[in-house]
Scaffold this active site. Structure first.
Site, PDB file in Angstrom:
ATOM      1  N   SER A 491      14.290  -0.935  -2.353  1.00 12.66           N
ATOM      2  CA  SER A 491      14.474  -0.052  -1.266  1.00 12.66           C
ATOM      3  C   SER A 491      13.908  -0.584   0.008  1.00 12.66           C
ATOM      4  O   SER A 491      14.550  -0.263   1.266  1.00 12.66           O
ATOM      5  CB  SER A 491      13.342   1.144  -1.584  1.00 12.66           C
ATOM      6  OG  SER A 491      13.642   2.280  -0.800  1.00 12.66           O
ATOM      7  N   GLU A 492      12.939  -1.469  -0.276  1.00 12.11           N
ATOM      8  CA  GLU A 492      12.119  -1.990   1.077  1.00 12.11           C
ATOM      9  C   GLU A 492      13.223  -3.081   1.982  1.00 12.11           C
ATOM     10  O   GLU A 492      13.415  -3.125   3.076  1.00 12.11           O
ATOM     11  CB  GLU A 492      10.877  -2.868   0.973  1.00 12.11           C
ATOM     12  CG  GLU A 492       9.781  -1.933   0.606  1.00 12.11           C
ATOM     13  CD  GLU A 492       9.371  -1.181   1.850  1.00 12.11           C
ATOM     14  OE1 GLU A 492       9.668  -1.735   2.813  1.00 12.11           O
ATOM     15  OE2 GLU A 492       8.682  -0.089   1.574  1.00 12.11           O
ATOM     16  N   SER A 493      13.669  -3.911   1.122  1.00  7.37           N
ATOM     17  CA  SER A 493      14.543  -5.256   1.698  1.00  7.37           C
ATOM     18  C   SER A 493      15.682  -5.629   1.406  1.00  7.37           C
ATOM     19  O   SER A 493      16.547  -6.376   1.808  1.00  7.37           O
ATOM     20  CB  SER A 493      13.604  -6.536   1.588  1.00  7.37           C
ATOM     21  OG  SER A 493      13.497  -6.865   0.356  1.00  7.37           O
ATOM     22  N   TYR A 599      12.438   8.145   1.217  1.00  8.97           N
ATOM     23  CA  TYR A 599      11.902   7.055   0.387  1.00  8.97           C
ATOM     24  C   TYR A 599      11.368   7.012  -0.817  1.00  8.97           C
ATOM     25  O   TYR A 599      11.723   6.253  -1.824  1.00  8.97           O
ATOM     26  CB  TYR A 599      10.881   6.431   1.354  1.00  8.97           C
ATOM     27  CG  TYR A 599      10.315   5.232   0.704  1.00  8.97           C
ATOM     28  CD1 TYR A 599      10.736   3.870   1.178  1.00  8.97           C
ATOM     29  CD2 TYR A 599       8.872   5.114   0.096  1.00  8.97           C
ATOM     30  CE1 TYR A 599      10.170   2.633   0.658  1.00  8.97           C
ATOM     31  CE2 TYR A 599       8.499   3.828  -0.289  1.00  8.97           C
ATOM     32  CZ  TYR A 599       8.876   2.613   0.104  1.00  8.97           C
ATOM     33  OH  TYR A 599       8.577   1.635  -0.656  1.00  8.97           O
TER      34      TYR A 599
END
Length: 647
Positions: A491-493, A599
């Site tokens: 999810s982050e990168s 998120y």
């Protein structure tokens, strides 16, 4: 058709290519350090190398003021489809203006969209006496909500001296500046207002300084367009933080203002929306006051969230039914519609809706399966791409440049070239792009391509296992679930080890230098500076340590820890300070931060898919989501994964 795993292609002589790459990297580093003599000495030996134009670009970038205009213009024309061209052209045109080379500015600059270049072009026209129809151009440049480049000052002086800054134009800039919270710029623009209009700008500025809590003073203002504009803007701004005060002021001022239908309806909708976001008890009556024409999706979603939070399931069902068809088919609202049916005693209908939703491999689909104790539905589809499509995409000039730039460590330029190759292409080409990215070990490029092509069931490529051994090792040390780590990293990168956000977060798990510094101090870790965060091993070490910290801070609650990783622990502290207890899904979906609201479900869904990808028992999503503020009940355990109708 071919399942694209492990295919190969012919390459240039490896020794020769490695030599060129090494020489290129040395030349580029010399340029970066300002060692221009060493840089220029290295250039001739690389003329046949694919990336030689990048060295020319770097040389021209430093010498753009001295390079003959014909040479640089020809270079730009010859490399129109290269990623560096727009930035180099803008820098060159700016330098021409800074040198006062007005003929060249007029020859090469008129098509530029850069503000500084546009101002240089306008000044060149003034210098050459060509001011016919220039005033509208100058007015457009002047009317901005932020300070414009110094290159614009002579143009604005001409506009002022020729009487082009009218009272209306000055007020337009005041309004734009206030909208951007640029109070000093608004004060500057107010100097161009007529004397009787300047107090309005000062009133606006003073109200902004006080966050518009004193708008009751507007009862003494002369009614008119200026007053309405300030009141409308101020109430909208105030409503974000204090909707009750904003509503009180609206009621005080409403009768004295000759609102247009659009202004009043839009303002009522905004006040009602922020009342719902802030869970004001007066939200229902404010929603009722909004005219039907202004009940758009954004407002309806927050009305439904408020009703869900308050347990008004009948109202929530009615509101969800008003949403656009696209949103009604979204997994989130299908879940809440099914929940509303169950909560209002429509058990058969609610179960039917939940069963249908449970066929989707999404956060809400997994939750629906948990409600009915059904297996999770994940239907993988083997990636299949024709070899000729793969070869065709690989032969694209921008793709070849992207891959070579990545090989020499210029990842930002590599991404720029890759985006050029993948922009505006059809789905088949996107699949070919994903295949090339997978072969090249470029997971985020493959994920992006498949996200655009819609091939959501190509799980092997959409949820790659790069870095899994590092994750397993660090997860074990930190005491966190590796599937949770992989889901958060995805999810982050999107597994881009070199990712750098606008906020400065870096690497696979988007760790900020500040967080790394604090973690190093608290846990006696070695931190050698921000560049270390682009190393996968170091980044995963810091990221998993921070996840463990957040998990401990929030008493082992994965939902709260995930939210804290995204928004910070203080934000989560604020969100739980109101004393809400109970359903974590209600808590998530009524969070005021849209980013965190999306998120947490994304990370939870990705963690579930990664548990399946890793071949470990798949925890039910509900098992990661204990009640907010209440003791943990017996967790729902694990789920079987099957393939059903939809996934």
């Amino acid at each position: 058709m071919l399942i694209c795993l492990g295919f190969g292609h012919a390459a240039a002589d490896p020794a020769s290519l490695e030599g060129e790459r090494k020489a290129f990297a040395e030349a580029w580093e010399s340029a970066r350090k300002g060692q221009h003599d060493a840089f220029r000495q290295a250039m001739p030996g690389l003329r046949r190398y694919l990336l030689y134009p990048y060295l020319q670009y770097e040389d021209f970038r430093h010498r753009r003021a001295q390079v003959p205009v014909e040479t640089l213009s020809q270079f730009l024309d010859d490399h129109r489809d290269w990623a560096f061209t727009p930035a180099l052209e803008t820098a060159w045109l700016r330098s021409l203006g800074e040198q006062g080379r007005w003929d060249e500015v007029l020859q090469y600059g008129p098509k530029s969209s850069d503000v500084a270049v546009r101002c240089h072009v306008a000044r060149a026209r003034i210098k050459r006496g060509d001011t016919h129809d220039l005033a509208p151009v100058a007015r457009q440049l002047w009317a901005a909500g932020s300070s414009q480049p110094d290159a614009c000052d002579p143009v604005f002086a001409w506009l002022r001296d020729t009487g082009g800054i009218t009272d209306g134009l000055a007020w337009e800039r005041v309004a734009l500046a206030m909208g951007a919270r640029e109070r000093n710029l608004a004060r500057y623009a107010a100097r161009f207002l007529d004397a009787e209009q300047r107090p309005w700008a000062e009133r606006w500025r003073r109200q902004d300084l006080g966050d518009y809590r004193s708008l009751n003073q507007a009862v003494h203002w002369e009614a008119g367009e200026r007053a309405r504009q300030i009141i409308d803007f101020g109430l909208r701004r105030l409503a974000r933080n204090d909707p009750d005060r904003a509503w009180e002021l609206f009621q005080l001022l409403d009768d004295s203002q000759d609102w247009s239908e659009d202004t009043r309806g839009g303002l009522l909708a905004e006040l009602a929306l922020w009342s719902a976001v802030n869970r004001s008890p007066a939200t229902p009556e404010r929603l009722e006051a909004v005219p039907k024409a202004f009940r758009q999706d954004r407002l309806l979603e927050w009305q439904a969230r408020y009703q869900v939070f308050e347990g008004d399931w009948t109202g929530a069902s009615r509101t969800i039914a008003e949403l656009s068809s696209t949103l009604q088919d979204d997994s989130r609202w299908l879940y809440w519609m099914a929940r509303a049916a169950l909560e209002t005693g429509q058990v058969d209908e609610g179960n039917r809706q939940m069963a249908e939703l449970a066929s989707r491999a999404t956060f809400y689909g997994f939750l629906a399966a948990d409600v009915l104790d059904l297996p999770y539905t994940i239907c993988p589809e083997p990636p299949r791409v024709p070899m000729e499509a793969i070869d065709g995409f690989r032969q694209h000039a921008a793709v070849q440049r992207a891959l070579e730039l990545r090989a020499v460590g210029l990842s930002n330029w590599a991404r720029s070239e890759w985006r050029r190759a993948a922009q505006g292409v059809d789905d088949d080409t996107l699949r070919a792009a994903a295949a090339v990215a997978v072969e090249e070990g470029w997971p985020d490029a493959a994920i992006s391509a498949l996200g655009n092509s819609g091939d959501t069931r190509w799980y092997d490529w959409r949820f790659p296992l790069d870095y899994i051994e590092l994750v397993r090792a660090r997860s074990a040390q930190a005491g966190v679930d590796p599937s949770w780590v992989m889901g958060l990293m995805r999810s982050e990168s999107a597994l881009a080890a070199d990712a750098i956000s606008h906020a400065g977060a870096r690497g696979l798990m988007q760790v900020t230098p500040h967080t790394a510094t604090q973690l190093a101090r608290r846990h006696k870790l070695t931190y050698q500076g921000r560049s270390q965060l682009l190393d996968p091993a170091a980044n995963i070490m810091f990221g998993t340590t921070y996840m463990a910290e957040m998990l401990a801070r929030f008493q082992g609650h994965p939902v709260l820890a995930t939210g804290a990783y995204n928004a910070g622990p203080r934000a989560v502290d604020r969100w739980i300070a109101d004393g809400y207890t109970g359903d974590p899904v209600v808590w998530i979906d009524t969070l005021p931060y849209f980013e965190t609201r999306d998120y947490i479900p994304r990370v939870m869904a990705f963690a579930t898919i990664y548990a399946w990808r890793l071949g470990q028992p798949v925890p039910r999503v509900s098992s990661r989501m204990p009640p907010i503020g209440l003791p943990q009940a017996d967790p729902p355990g694990t789920a079987e994964v099957v393939c059903r109708a939809e996934s």
